[in-house]
Write an enzyme that holds these catalytic residues in place. Structure first.
Site, PDB file in Angstrom:
ATOM      1  N   ASP A   1       0.843  -1.194   0.000  1.00 47.68           N
ATOM      2  CA  ASP A   1       0.000   0.000   0.000  1.00 47.68           C
ATOM      3  C   ASP A   1       0.878   1.243   0.000  1.00 47.68           C
ATOM      4  OD1 ASP A   1      -2.238   1.603   0.100  1.00 47.68           O
ATOM      5  OD2 ASP A   1      -2.967   0.865   2.038  1.00 47.68           O
TER       6      ASP A   1
ATOM      7  N   GLU B   1      -7.820  -0.038   5.336  1.00 49.29           N
ATOM      8  CA  GLU B   1      -6.375  -0.248   5.159  1.00 49.29           C
ATOM      9  C   GLU B   1      -5.757  -0.776   6.453  1.00 49.29           C
ATOM     10  OE1 GLU B   1      -5.291   3.064   1.740  1.00 49.29           O
ATOM     11  OE2 GLU B   1      -5.162   3.668   3.822  1.00 49.29           O
TER      12      GLU B   1
HETATM   13  C1  A5P Z   1      -5.735   6.010   0.980  1.00 52.72           C
HETATM   14  O1  A5P Z   1      -6.696   6.312   1.919  1.00 52.72           O
HETATM   15  C2  A5P Z   1      -4.391   6.388   1.489  1.00 52.72           C
HETATM   16  O2  A5P Z   1      -4.049   5.868   2.711  1.00 52.72           O
HETATM   17  C3  A5P Z   1      -3.303   6.121   0.476  1.00 52.72           C
HETATM   18  O3  A5P Z   1      -2.602   4.975   0.732  1.00 52.72           O
HETATM   19  C4  A5P Z   1      -2.398   7.278   0.546  1.00 52.72           C
HETATM   20  O4  A5P Z   1      -3.234   8.416   0.505  1.00 52.72           O
HETATM   21  C5  A5P Z   1      -1.388   7.307  -0.565  1.00 52.72           C
HETATM   22  O5  A5P Z   1      -2.010   7.596  -1.765  1.00 52.72           O
HETATM   23  P1  A5P Z   1      -1.183   7.987  -3.052  1.00 52.72           P
HETATM   24  O6  A5P Z   1      -0.395   6.791  -3.420  1.00 52.72           O
HETATM   25  O7  A5P Z   1      -2.251   8.305  -4.068  1.00 52.72           O
HETATM   26  O8  A5P Z   1      -0.363   9.176  -2.703  1.00 52.72           O
END
Ligand code: A5P
Length: 226
Positions: free
Chosen positions: A85, A107
């Site tokens: 992630d 998440e």
């Molecule tokens: C989603 O809610 C977030 O936790 C994402 O993992 C985080 O915002 C990173 O996103 P980007 O990869 O789009 O920057």
């Protein structure tokens, strides 16, 4: 390399840790999307087989499914061998802020169920102190208005997350209040006091979930391990 290419580089490196037969947790956001796309190519070509995935958001599930990756429930793929992630901020101790895309609760649930969690990011996500940007706090809609007032009184500069002029509703049917970490406080202390308030479901502070990070920089890949 531009930021988009760096995201792809980090995702590609994480893919090298995936083996046939693994149970995977798929992250959310633009960086995690790159991983899902690369994974789909590997599965389609037959280079990876018997991969079972679960997803951290409805959005990622849609993407994965559209690319031919079947998505199972969390329980069906538990324990998860590896979660991949993105993150909004990463500090030198591998603590994270996540949730600016709104998926923080699922998440955290998925990533706490994983034996390994690799964070993938471009160099813009590295910070000296967490809280350079906002900390997302997922709250129940019932408590939202009073929590906004309390967080204001606590000096946290709360902003209710909106979408199309209405409170943004998460996959778990909550809303999100974005707060600021006061300069003189550590994020961990702020989170302890936030959690005392009924109606706070979860925060985007991930103190120990990530076991590794792959950060793509213009000078090459930087790796971190807990
Ligand atoms: C989603 O809610 C977030 O936790 C994402 O993992 C985080 O915002 C990173 O996103 P980007 O990869 O789009 O920057």
């Amino acid at each position: 390399l531009d930021q988009q290419q760096l995201k792809v580089e980090a995702a590609r490196e994480a893919l090298a840790s995936v083996r046939s037969g693994m149970n995977l947790g798929l992250g959310s956001g633009t960086t995690a999307n790159e991983f899902v796309k690369l994974l789909a190519d590997e599965v389609k070509s037959g280079r990876l087989g018997f991969i079972r995935c679960t997803s951290t958001s409805a959005r990622t599930e849609e993407l994965a499914t559209s690319l031919g990756i079947q998505v199972f429930s969390l329980a069906q793929v538990s324990p998860i061998d590896l979660a991949i992630d993105g993150a909004d901020e990463i500090d030198k101790d591998l603590r994270l802020i996540k949730g600016r895309g709104g998926a923080l609760l699922r998440e955290k649930i998925v990533e706490q169920q994983a034996k390994r969690f690799i964070v993938i990011a471009d160099e813009t996500k590295l910070v000296d102190k967490l809280g350079a940007g906002v900390l997302p706090v997922e709250v129940t809609p019932f408590a939202m208005d009073v929590l906004m007032i309390r967080f204001q009184e606590m000096g946290l500069d709360p902003v209710l997350r909106l979408r199309d002029g209405r409170p943004r509703i998460t996959d778990e049917h909550h809303t999100i209040i974005d707060i600021r970490i006061p300069e003189d406080l550590d994020i961990a202390e702020v989170v302890v006091s936030l959690r005392e308030h009924a109606g706070v479901v979860e925060t985007g502070f991930f103190p120990r979930e990530a076991t590794e990070a792959i950060i793509a920089t213009s000078a090459g890949l930087k790796k971190m391990k807990r």
